[in-house]
Design a protein around this motif. Structure first.
Motif, PDB file in Angstrom:
ATOM      1  N   ARG A  37       0.853  -1.197   0.000  1.00 44.40           N
ATOM      2  CA  ARG A  37       0.000   0.000   0.000  1.00 44.40           C
ATOM      3  C   ARG A  37       0.879   1.234   0.000  1.00 44.40           C
ATOM      4  O   ARG A  37       1.789   1.360   0.825  1.00 44.40           O
ATOM      5  CB  ARG A  37      -0.919   0.022   1.225  1.00 44.40           C
ATOM      6  N   ILE A  38       0.605   2.149  -0.918  1.00 42.78           N
ATOM      7  CA  ILE A  38       1.326   3.412  -0.953  1.00 42.78           C
ATOM      8  C   ILE A  38       0.310   4.542  -0.837  1.00 42.78           C
ATOM      9  O   ILE A  38      -0.719   4.547  -1.512  1.00 42.78           O
ATOM     10  CB  ILE A  38       2.189   3.554  -2.231  1.00 42.78           C
TER      11      ILE A  38
ATOM     12  N   GLU B  53       1.623  -0.609 -10.103  1.00 41.53           N
ATOM     13  CA  GLU B  53       0.625  -1.625  -9.752  1.00 41.53           C
ATOM     14  C   GLU B  53       0.789  -2.169  -8.330  1.00 41.53           C
ATOM     15  O   GLU B  53       0.948  -3.361  -8.100  1.00 41.53           O
ATOM     16  CB  GLU B  53       0.644  -2.780 -10.746  1.00 41.53           C
ATOM     17  N   PHE B  54       0.717  -1.268  -7.359  1.00 41.67           N
ATOM     18  CA  PHE B  54       0.646  -1.701  -5.968  1.00 41.67           C
ATOM     19  C   PHE B  54      -0.748  -2.258  -5.680  1.00 41.67           C
ATOM     20  O   PHE B  54      -1.718  -1.914  -6.364  1.00 41.67           O
ATOM     21  CB  PHE B  54       0.934  -0.527  -5.032  1.00 41.67           C
ATOM     22  N   ASP B  55      -0.845  -3.106  -4.664  1.00 46.99           N
ATOM     23  CA  ASP B  55      -2.149  -3.668  -4.319  1.00 46.99           C
ATOM     24  C   ASP B  55      -3.151  -2.577  -3.966  1.00 46.99           C
ATOM     25  O   ASP B  55      -4.345  -2.693  -4.253  1.00 46.99           O
ATOM     26  CB  ASP B  55      -2.015  -4.635  -3.136  1.00 46.99           C
ATOM     27  N   CYS B  56      -2.661  -1.541  -3.311  1.00 45.84           N
ATOM     28  CA  CYS B  56      -3.550  -0.465  -2.869  1.00 45.84           C
ATOM     29  C   CYS B  56      -2.851   0.880  -2.998  1.00 45.84           C
ATOM     30  O   CYS B  56      -1.734   1.047  -2.503  1.00 45.84           O
ATOM     31  CB  CYS B  56      -3.976  -0.694  -1.417  1.00 45.84           C
ATOM     32  N   MET B  57      -3.492   1.812  -3.679  1.00 45.26           N
ATOM     33  CA  MET B  57      -3.032   3.196  -3.707  1.00 45.26           C
ATOM     34  C   MET B  57      -4.057   4.050  -2.970  1.00 45.26           C
ATOM     35  O   MET B  57      -5.256   3.973  -3.248  1.00 45.26           O
ATOM     36  CB  MET B  57      -2.881   3.717  -5.135  1.00 45.26           C
ATOM     37  N   ASN B  58      -3.562   4.845  -2.025  1.00 45.99           N
ATOM     38  CA  ASN B  58      -4.420   5.796  -1.323  1.00 45.99           C
ATOM     39  C   ASN B  58      -4.016   7.211  -1.700  1.00 45.99           C
ATOM     40  O   ASN B  58      -2.827   7.525  -1.812  1.00 45.99           O
ATOM     41  CB  ASN B  58      -4.301   5.637   0.192  1.00 45.99           C
ATOM     42  N   VAL B  59      -5.003   8.073  -1.881  1.00 52.13           N
ATOM     43  CA  VAL B  59      -4.776   9.485  -2.186  1.00 52.13           C
ATOM     44  C   VAL B  59      -5.368  10.325  -1.059  1.00 52.13           C
ATOM     45  O   VAL B  59      -6.542  10.167  -0.712  1.00 52.13           O
ATOM     46  CB  VAL B  59      -5.407   9.878  -3.535  1.00 52.13           C
ATOM     47  N   ASP B  60      -4.549  11.204  -0.481  1.00 51.11           N
ATOM     48  CA  ASP B  60      -5.001  12.140   0.551  1.00 51.11           C
ATOM     49  C   ASP B  60      -5.379  13.468  -0.087  1.00 51.11           C
ATOM     50  O   ASP B  60      -4.617  14.016  -0.897  1.00 51.11           O
ATOM     51  CB  ASP B  60      -3.887  12.410   1.571  1.00 51.11           C
TER      52      ASP B  60
ATOM     53  N   ALA C 174       3.504  11.809 -10.427  1.00 53.79           N
ATOM     54  CA  ALA C 174       3.670  10.816  -9.368  1.00 53.79           C
ATOM     55  C   ALA C 174       2.545   9.787  -9.381  1.00 53.79           C
ATOM     56  O   ALA C 174       2.782   8.580  -9.231  1.00 53.79           O
ATOM     57  CB  ALA C 174       3.724  11.513  -8.011  1.00 53.79           C
ATOM     58  N   LEU C 175       1.328  10.248  -9.577  1.00 57.53           N
ATOM     59  CA  LEU C 175       0.190   9.330  -9.615  1.00 57.53           C
ATOM     60  C   LEU C 175       0.282   8.370 -10.795  1.00 57.53           C
ATOM     61  O   LEU C 175      -0.040   7.182 -10.674  1.00 57.53           O
ATOM     62  CB  LEU C 175      -1.114  10.120  -9.654  1.00 57.53           C
ATOM     63  N   LYS C 176       0.721   8.876 -11.934  1.00 52.31           N
ATOM     64  CA  LYS C 176       0.895   8.010 -13.100  1.00 52.31           C
ATOM     65  C   LYS C 176       1.940   6.930 -12.812  1.00 52.31           C
ATOM     66  O   LYS C 176       1.758   5.757 -13.174  1.00 52.31           O
ATOM     67  CB  LYS C 176       1.315   8.834 -14.311  1.00 52.31           C
ATOM     68  N   ALA C 177       3.022   7.325 -12.154  1.00 59.53           N
ATOM     69  CA  ALA C 177       4.086   6.369 -11.852  1.00 59.53           C
ATOM     70  C   ALA C 177       3.610   5.307 -10.860  1.00 59.53           C
ATOM     71  O   ALA C 177       3.916   4.115 -11.006  1.00 59.53           O
ATOM     72  CB  ALA C 177       5.300   7.104 -11.301  1.00 59.53           C
ATOM     73  N   ILE C 178       2.853   5.729  -9.850  1.00 61.80           N
ATOM     74  CA  ILE C 178       2.330   4.775  -8.867  1.00 61.80           C
ATOM     75  C   ILE C 178       1.350   3.812  -9.536  1.00 61.80           C
ATOM     76  O   ILE C 178       1.387   2.590  -9.294  1.00 61.80           O
ATOM     77  CB  ILE C 178       1.645   5.513  -7.704  1.00 61.80           C
ATOM     78  N   LYS C 179       0.490   4.354 -10.369  1.00 60.94           N
ATOM     79  CA  LYS C 179      -0.487   3.505 -11.063  1.00 60.94           C
ATOM     80  C   LYS C 179       0.231   2.481 -11.934  1.00 60.94           C
ATOM     81  O   LYS C 179      -0.141   1.301 -11.971  1.00 60.94           O
ATOM     82  CB  LYS C 179      -1.403   4.385 -11.915  1.00 60.94           C
ATOM     83  N   LYS C 180       1.263   2.914 -12.624  1.00 64.67           N
ATOM     84  CA  LYS C 180       2.026   2.027 -13.496  1.00 64.67           C
ATOM     85  C   LYS C 180       2.707   0.918 -12.705  1.00 64.67           C
ATOM     86  O   LYS C 180       2.832  -0.219 -13.182  1.00 64.67           O
ATOM     87  CB  LYS C 180       3.070   2.833 -14.274  1.00 64.67           C
TER      88      LYS C 180
ATOM     89  N   LEU D 214      -9.782  10.767  -9.140  1.00 60.17           N
ATOM     90  CA  LEU D 214     -10.464   9.526  -9.508  1.00 60.17           C
ATOM     91  C   LEU D 214     -10.039   9.002 -10.877  1.00 60.17           C
ATOM     92  O   LEU D 214     -10.264   7.827 -11.188  1.00 60.17           O
ATOM     93  CB  LEU D 214     -11.981   9.741  -9.476  1.00 60.17           C
ATOM     94  N   GLU D 215      -9.430   9.846 -11.688  1.00 64.49           N
ATOM     95  CA  GLU D 215      -8.914   9.374 -12.974  1.00 64.49           C
ATOM     96  C   GLU D 215      -7.867   8.277 -12.790  1.00 64.49           C
ATOM     97  O   GLU D 215      -7.648   7.456 -13.682  1.00 64.49           O
ATOM     98  CB  GLU D 215      -8.308  10.543 -13.756  1.00 64.49           C
ATOM     99  N   PHE D 216      -7.244   8.238 -11.592  1.00 64.49           N
ATOM    100  CA  PHE D 216      -6.210   7.241 -11.313  1.00 64.49           C
ATOM    101  C   PHE D 216      -6.756   6.031 -10.557  1.00 64.49           C
ATOM    102  O   PHE D 216      -5.995   5.149 -10.165  1.00 64.49           O
ATOM    103  CB  PHE D 216      -5.066   7.898 -10.544  1.00 64.49           C
ATOM    104  N   GLU D 217      -8.053   6.021 -10.336  1.00 61.55           N
ATOM    105  CA  GLU D 217      -8.757   4.882  -9.745  1.00 61.55           C
ATOM    106  C   GLU D 217      -8.118   4.388  -8.444  1.00 61.55           C
ATOM    107  O   GLU D 217      -7.808   3.208  -8.295  1.00 61.55           O
ATOM    108  CB  GLU D 217      -8.842   3.726 -10.747  1.00 61.55           C
ATOM    109  N   PRO D 218      -7.896   5.268  -7.480  1.00 66.88           N
ATOM    110  CA  PRO D 218      -7.295   4.820  -6.217  1.00 66.88           C
ATOM    111  C   PRO D 218      -8.226   3.872  -5.472  1.00 66.88           C
ATOM    112  O   PRO D 218      -9.450   4.055  -5.470  1.00 66.88           O
ATOM    113  CB  PRO D 218      -7.107   6.121  -5.432  1.00 66.88           C
ATOM    114  N   GLU D 219      -7.637   2.848  -4.870  1.00 68.09           N
ATOM    115  CA  GLU D 219      -8.445   1.909  -4.089  1.00 68.09           C
ATOM    116  C   GLU D 219      -9.014   2.572  -2.843  1.00 68.09           C
ATOM    117  O   GLU D 219     -10.091   2.201  -2.376  1.00 68.09           O
ATOM    118  CB  GLU D 219      -7.608   0.690  -3.692  1.00 68.09           C
ATOM    119  N   GLU D 220      -8.279   3.541  -2.306  1.00 67.63           N
ATOM    120  CA  GLU D 220      -8.731   4.253  -1.117  1.00 67.63           C
ATOM    121  C   GLU D 220      -8.475   5.749  -1.271  1.00 67.63           C
ATOM    122  O   GLU D 220      -7.556   6.153  -1.989  1.00 67.63           O
ATOM    123  CB  GLU D 220      -8.009   3.749   0.143  1.00 67.63           C
TER     124      GLU D 220
END
Length: 438
Positions: A155-156, A191-198, A183-189, A219-225
């Motif tokens: 989870r990141i 493929e961590f199990d869970c991405m959270n955005v504050d 940064a969000l594009k890199a995290i999405k690429k 939401l364009e980056f479809e964060p799990e949380e």
């Protein structure tokens, strides 16, 4: 009810570190055996940041050199080695978090060392248990994301706060919208199990329209949380010193966020936490570690919990004060003598249990409460009956849970559960600093 009364205090832990005091004749080896009795979390605190955000009242410092970071990680390793020397062999840690500060500000070599400490000194198994790392846009590089994947991070969590340049400026956030997107594009690429955005609402100058745009872009980056926080202007912060007040539209913004994310397929787990339907996140978050789970923290600024013993390095906010505490930590020889913390009475343990359950998820399991304390929660806390009459909570299906109305008022309700002793200690902490507190 106005903004000032709705947003009294964020109750993410109890008691707050401002209530901790000097302790004597307490040695960690006398408490280590308790770690065999339940689940244990492992936390590494990295107190370094590129800049200090205007609202930040966490223990962090800026402007540290690589040599300074090396000295700090050396101290962490000494502390970890001492801790490993007193831990019973059967102790296991079932999750690992790197928080801060900004953990990814560490050079790759030092970041690797921190993960290695978890494995070598605490037998942490990243292939079996979740690993959580916090980050910020400017420190999120593809190279470090590769490192995190190799170290088993599941989870990141990234602090974006807003996609509006003027709102970032108001918060003293010194990343750009472009850096956040990169940064969000890199995290999405990765493929961590869970991405959270504050994200933050209630920023002066923020509107429902700008908030909608920020949510849409996240939401364009479809964060799990997603964690959506109201702006708090806490004593000792830059925003507090400049006299900033959160927007009077904060509660309307909360209601908008709640409905917007619900329509986008997110389920509300607390006032702040929204989880995408079907995401199936099993990550154990700090605010979700309810009941009697233990936490061992390595580093300066993180707090540890072992049963009724809570402890940490002395809490402070200002750069000069933080640097002094940090230097004391680096120069320390004995990390096992506990000198600053709080021993919770039976009554305070009940309060902690209620606070750590009622504000999150399904709430308080009444049978579980009874099995721990031998009493009924609503008898111990008559205030809950008042809340039920006000439609803040419901007590059906064996749980005492917040209603939608109650979730919305979490930061008004939670502080009502603080004991007079803890409240007095915290108020005295701020008085000693010469500023108004809670």
């Amino acid at each position: 009810m106005d903004t000032e009364h709705r947003y009294k205090q964020y109750m993410y832990s109890y008691p707050h570190k401002t209530a901790y005091q000097t302790m004597r004749d307490i040695h960690l080896k006398d408490f280590a055996g308790r770690l065999t009795e339940g689940e244990n979390s492992l936390y590494f605190h990295i107190p370094f940041c590129q800049t200090k955000c205007g609202y930040c009242n966490l223990f962090s410092v800026t402007g540290q050199s690589k040599d300074g970071m090396h000295a700090y990680v050396d101290a962490m390793q000494r502390q970890a080695e001492q801790l490993a020397g007193i831990l019973p062999e059967e102790v296991r840690f079932t999750d690992l978090t790197l928080g801060g500060g900004t953990p990814l500000i560490l050079p790759e070599l030092l970041l690797r060392r921190v993960f290695r400490m978890a494995r070598e000194y605490f037998a942490f198994d990243s292939e079996k248990y979740p690993v959580v790392v916090e980050t910020s846009p400017n420190q999120t590089t593809e190279e470090k994301l590769v490192l995190l994947k190799e170290e088993g991070v599941t989870r990141i969590s990234i602090g974006i706060q807003s996609f509006q340049p003027e709102e970032l400026s108001a918060l003293h956030r010194f990343h750009t919208t472009e850096a956040a997107v990169k940064a969000l594009k890199a995290i999405k690429k990765a493929e961590f199990d869970c991405m959270n955005v504050d994200l933050i609402y209630g920023i002066p100058g923020q509107s429902i329209d700008s908030l909608r745009d920020t949510l849409k872009r996240a939401l364009e980056f479809e964060p799990e949380e997603m964690f959506i926080y109201p702006l708090y202007v806490k004593p000792g912060t830059a925003l507090y010193r400049q006299g900033m007040k959160p927007s009077e539209l904060a509660f309307s913004m909360y209601e908008f966020v709640r409905e917007y994310l619900k329509e986008e397929g997110y389920q509300q787990h607390s006032m702040r936490r929204f989880v995408k339907n079907g995401a199936g996140s099993s990550q154990k978050l700090p605010e979700a570690l309810c009941g009697f789970g233990n936490t061992i923290s390595v580093g300066c600024g993180g707090r540890s919990y072992i049963g009724d013993l809570h402890f940490c390095t002395p809490y402070t906010v200002g750069q000069k004060q933080c640097l002094a505490v940090l230097q004391d930590y680096i120069e320390r020889e004995d990390y096992l003598q506990i000198t600053h913390g709080y021993l919770l009475s039976a009554e305070e343990q009940k309060r902690r249990y209620v606070i750590k359950h009622i504000l999150f998820g399904r709430g308080i399991n009444r049978k579980d409460y009874h099995s721990h304390f031998g009493t009924e929660v609503q008898e111990d806390f008559p205030l809950l009956r008042e809340w039920e009459q006000a439609d803040y909570i419901t007590s059906g299906e064996g749980f005492v849970s917040l209603t939608e109305k109650g979730f919305a008022l979490s930061d008004y309700l939670g502080p009502q559960l603080i004991s007079s002793e803890v409240r007095e200690r915290s108020e005295n902490f701020y008085k000693r600093l010469g500023i108004a507190g809670i």
